[in-house]
Structure formats: structure tokens, C-alpha cells
Design an enzyme around this catalytic site. Structure first.
Site, PDB file in Angstrom:
ATOM      1  N   HIS A   1      21.948  -9.281 -53.528  1.00 47.96           N
ATOM      2  CA  HIS A   1      23.237  -8.719 -53.933  1.00 47.96           C
ATOM      3  C   HIS A   1      24.374  -9.195 -53.036  1.00 47.96           C
ATOM      4  O   HIS A   1      25.546  -9.045 -53.388  1.00 47.96           O
ATOM      5  CB  HIS A   1      23.175  -7.188 -53.951  1.00 47.96           C
ATOM      6  CG  HIS A   1      22.945  -6.571 -52.613  1.00 47.96           C
ATOM      7  ND1 HIS A   1      21.755  -6.640 -51.934  1.00 47.96           N
ATOM      8  CD2 HIS A   1      23.781  -5.856 -51.804  1.00 47.96           C
ATOM      9  CE1 HIS A   1      21.850  -6.001 -50.782  1.00 47.96           C
ATOM     10  NE2 HIS A   1      23.073  -5.513 -50.677  1.00 47.96           N
TER      11      HIS A   1
ATOM     12  N   HIS B   1      17.561  -3.072 -31.465  1.00 49.41           N
ATOM     13  CA  HIS B   1      19.002  -3.166 -31.672  1.00 49.41           C
ATOM     14  C   HIS B   1      19.699  -3.208 -30.304  1.00 49.41           C
ATOM     15  O   HIS B   1      19.850  -2.169 -29.650  1.00 49.41           O
ATOM     16  CB  HIS B   1      19.502  -1.967 -32.474  1.00 49.41           C
ATOM     17  CG  HIS B   1      19.014  -1.944 -33.895  1.00 49.41           C
ATOM     18  ND1 HIS B   1      19.459  -2.830 -34.847  1.00 49.41           N
ATOM     19  CD2 HIS B   1      18.110  -1.132 -34.509  1.00 49.41           C
ATOM     20  CE1 HIS B   1      18.860  -2.568 -35.998  1.00 49.41           C
ATOM     21  NE2 HIS B   1      18.043  -1.555 -35.826  1.00 49.41           N
TER      22      HIS B   1
ATOM     23  N   ARG C   1       4.652   8.762 -41.788  1.00 51.33           N
ATOM     24  CA  ARG C   1       5.593   9.597 -41.045  1.00 51.33           C
ATOM     25  C   ARG C   1       7.010   9.028 -41.202  1.00 51.33           C
ATOM     26  O   ARG C   1       7.305   7.919 -40.742  1.00 51.33           O
ATOM     27  CB  ARG C   1       5.194   9.640 -39.574  1.00 51.33           C
ATOM     28  CG  ARG C   1       6.046  10.564 -38.726  1.00 51.33           C
ATOM     29  CD  ARG C   1       5.446  10.695 -37.333  1.00 51.33           C
ATOM     30  NE  ARG C   1       6.184  11.646 -36.536  1.00 51.33           N
ATOM     31  CZ  ARG C   1       7.166  11.297 -35.693  1.00 51.33           C
ATOM     32  NH1 ARG C   1       7.515  10.031 -35.571  1.00 51.33           N
ATOM     33  NH2 ARG C   1       7.783  12.220 -34.975  1.00 51.33           N
TER      34      ARG C   1
ATOM     35  N   HIS D   1      13.238  -8.173 -35.372  1.00 48.80           N
ATOM     36  CA  HIS D   1      12.165  -7.415 -36.016  1.00 48.80           C
ATOM     37  C   HIS D   1      10.890  -8.238 -35.912  1.00 48.80           C
ATOM     38  O   HIS D   1      10.915  -9.472 -36.002  1.00 48.80           O
ATOM     39  CB  HIS D   1      12.504  -7.164 -37.488  1.00 48.80           C
ATOM     40  CG  HIS D   1      11.309  -6.922 -38.354  1.00 48.80           C
ATOM     41  ND1 HIS D   1      10.715  -7.928 -39.097  1.00 48.80           N
ATOM     42  CD2 HIS D   1      10.573  -5.807 -38.579  1.00 48.80           C
ATOM     43  CE1 HIS D   1       9.675  -7.435 -39.750  1.00 48.80           C
ATOM     44  NE2 HIS D   1       9.565  -6.160 -39.458  1.00 48.80           N
TER      45      HIS D   1
END
Length: 306
Positions: A177, A98, A262, A108
Site C-alpha cells: 500500500h 528500536h 501471549r 528485527h
């Protein structure tokens, strides 16, 4: 039976994590990754590395994990129910970056390997991975460069792979959506076990090795672009889409949580700051509106601009 060399995959992934972290530190010029080694109670562990408050990168994480257990999580067997009950090993490198400047895209990438075994039966294995780009302010030359590198990663393995994996990425990184893609796409593939282990492993390595050459030139091109509070607020708003996708749809997030991974490492992909705004609509003909109109939909970037 063809040889499956899990140790060679692990060695490559550890080296890839090291190389990517060094390159991102060099690009940032100020901050360094902090490593957090962890052990999974059910078997395995990993190395989580996070960079914070950099000159270029507001936050970034580059994780290596290698976990194993007596049974595959539901996220791995919902499309392959015949593998339920097999023991497994899963390993991979996953990263999310970011940036601070709204003109530098978020990105990513991940590459991964999974093998499922059962006594008396042939092991089932596959590779997966890819990389995708999420701009806040779109530039066609950046999207073109990104997809040229994606095509180059696939080229040694046949002309059909890039359009196949490009389309898969457009379809996977989609928010139904919202009716929009997460960004300008790239590559995505899963369950890849074609021709031979060596062939499939080579493809995964090519994708992993092309990430830096795809991303860093865009960072260098945009990192010093002037911006103000308006652009910053739009960046924080658009980061909300990243959160929505990762928590609602991402299979890797679901696999990690279902396998008792984790939590801090799984959710390190989320941005450090984000905001939502009710019924936001960009001003007509603004750079923000252009992002929606021209970049948050599938496009054949190479055919249109190459």
C-alpha cells in the site's frame, strides 16, 4: 527415519536468547533486560525479555517461545492445507530493537522451528527465520556490511542460498500500500527442510549466530551521531511503517495471535513512540528523500558496493 532432535533446537534457542541479551546490554551500557516468564493456556510458554529507556536502545525485546497444541493455526496451514488437524510444536527466538538515535537503524531477527505430527504418519518439520534492517537515515557502508554478514551466514550451505533468501526478504518485507520495502532487507526463509534435519538446523544456527556480528558494528558506528528534533520527528514518522507492516502483513504476528499466544509478547515488536502525518513528502534532495530514493527498494548491495 531421520532423527529430529527438538530438544537440541530448544537448547540452542535458549542459549541464543541469553547471548543476544548479554551483548545488547553490553552495547547499551545502562539498561538491562527484564524477564517475564509466561505460560500458554493451550500448552507451552516462553521467556519475554524487554529493555527500556537505555542509553542506546529506547526499547528492545528478545523473546523465546515454545508452544504446542492439538491443531495448527490457520496462519501455518493456509499454504500447507494438508497439515490441518495435526498436533504441533513451534519454538523460536524473535527480537526487535528500536534505538534512540535516529541514525541507528531498527532491526528485527528471528529463528524458528515447527514440527507437525499425526499418529501413524511421518512428522513434518521445517525451519524459518532471518534478519532485516530498517534505517531512518541510510548509509551505504551499513547496508553493505549487513549484507556481507547475511551472505556469510549462508555461504557454508551453497552459493545459491544468499540470493534466494535475500530476494525472499525483499519480497516479504514489502508494504504494497506504500510501494516501498520496510528497509534494506537481509535474509528471510521459511518452510526450510532440505537435505536433512542436521543440515537445516545448522543453517538456522548460522543465521542466528550472525545477527550480532551484522548489527553491533553498525550500532557502534552510528550511536554517537549528533541529531536534533527534525531527525527525531522523522524517526517517529518512519516507525509508523513498522507498525503498519507488523499489524497488516506479518505472518508471525498472525500465527501468534491465532495460536492464542501471549499478546504482550507478540506485540512487543511495536515501537514505544510513533507518529503518523497526513501526506508527508520529504524535501527534495534531503537526507530523508535519499532514504526513499536509494534505500527503500531492492538493491544488489554486494554487486554494487562490494
Amino acid at each position: 527415519m531421520p532423527t529430529v532432535d527438538s530438544q537440541a533446537v530448544r537448547d540452542y534457542l535458549i542459549d541464543l536468547q541469553d547471548r543476544i541479551c548479554r551483548a545488547l546490554e553490553d552495547a547499551d551500557g545502562r539498561s538491562r533486560f527484564v524477564e517475564d516468564a509466561w505460560t500458554r493456556e493451550g500448552g507451552g510458554g516462553g521467556r519475554s525479555r524487554v529493555l527500556k529507556d537505555g542509553a542506546v536502545f529506547e526499547q528492545g525485546g528478545v523473546n523465546f517461545s515454545h508452544v504446542h497444541g492439538p491443531g495448527l493455526p490457520a496462519a501455518a496451514t493456509e499454504r500447507r492445507p494438508e497439515l490441518a488437524g495435526r498436533s504441533f510444536q513451534a519454538m523460536g527466538v524473535s527480537l526487535v530493537i528500536h534505538p534512540r538515535n535516529p541514525y541507528v537503524p531498527t532491526t528485527h531477527a528471528n529463528v524458528r522451528f515447527l514440527i507437525a505430527e499425526k499418529p501413524g504418519q511421518t512428522p513434518v518439520w521445517w525451519f524459518g527465520g532471518g534478519f532485516d534492517l530498517t534505517p531512518y537515515y541510510g548509509f551505504e557502508e551499513d547496508a553493505l556490511h549487513w549484507h556481507q554478514e547475511a551472505q556469510a551466514a549462508c555461504a557454508p550451505f551453497g552459493e545459491a542460498l544468499y540470493p534466494r533468501f535475500k530476494r525472499w526478504c525483499d519480497e516479504y518485507f514489502y508494504l504494497p500500500h506504500r510501494g516501498e520495502t520496510r528497509g534494506v532487507g537481509g535474509l528471510f526463509f521459511d518452510d526450510y527442510a532440505e537435505q536433512s534435519f542436521d543440515h537445516s538446523f545448522s543453517l538456522m544456527r548460522s543465521v542466528g549466530d550472525h545477527f550480532l556480528s551484522a548489527y553491533l558494528p553498525i550500532v557502534e558506528r552510528r550511536r554517537d551521531t549528533a541529531y536534533g528534533e527534525h531527525e527525531r520527528q522523522f524517526q517517529l514518522y518512519r516507525r509508523g511503517r513498522y507498525v503498519e507492516f507488523n499489524l497488516l502483513y506479518d505472518r508471525g504476528t498472525r500465527f501468534g495471535l491465532q495460536s492464542n499466544g501471549r499478546t504482550e509478547s507478540i506485540l512487543m515488536s511495536l515501537p514505544p513512540l510513533v507518529r503518523w502525518e497526513y501526506a508527508y513528502t520529504p524535501a527534495p534532495d534531503s537526507p530523508e528523500a535519499r532514504l526513499y530514493r536509494d534505500f527503500l527498494r531492492p538493491r544488489d548491495w554486494l554487486a554494487e558496493l562490494g
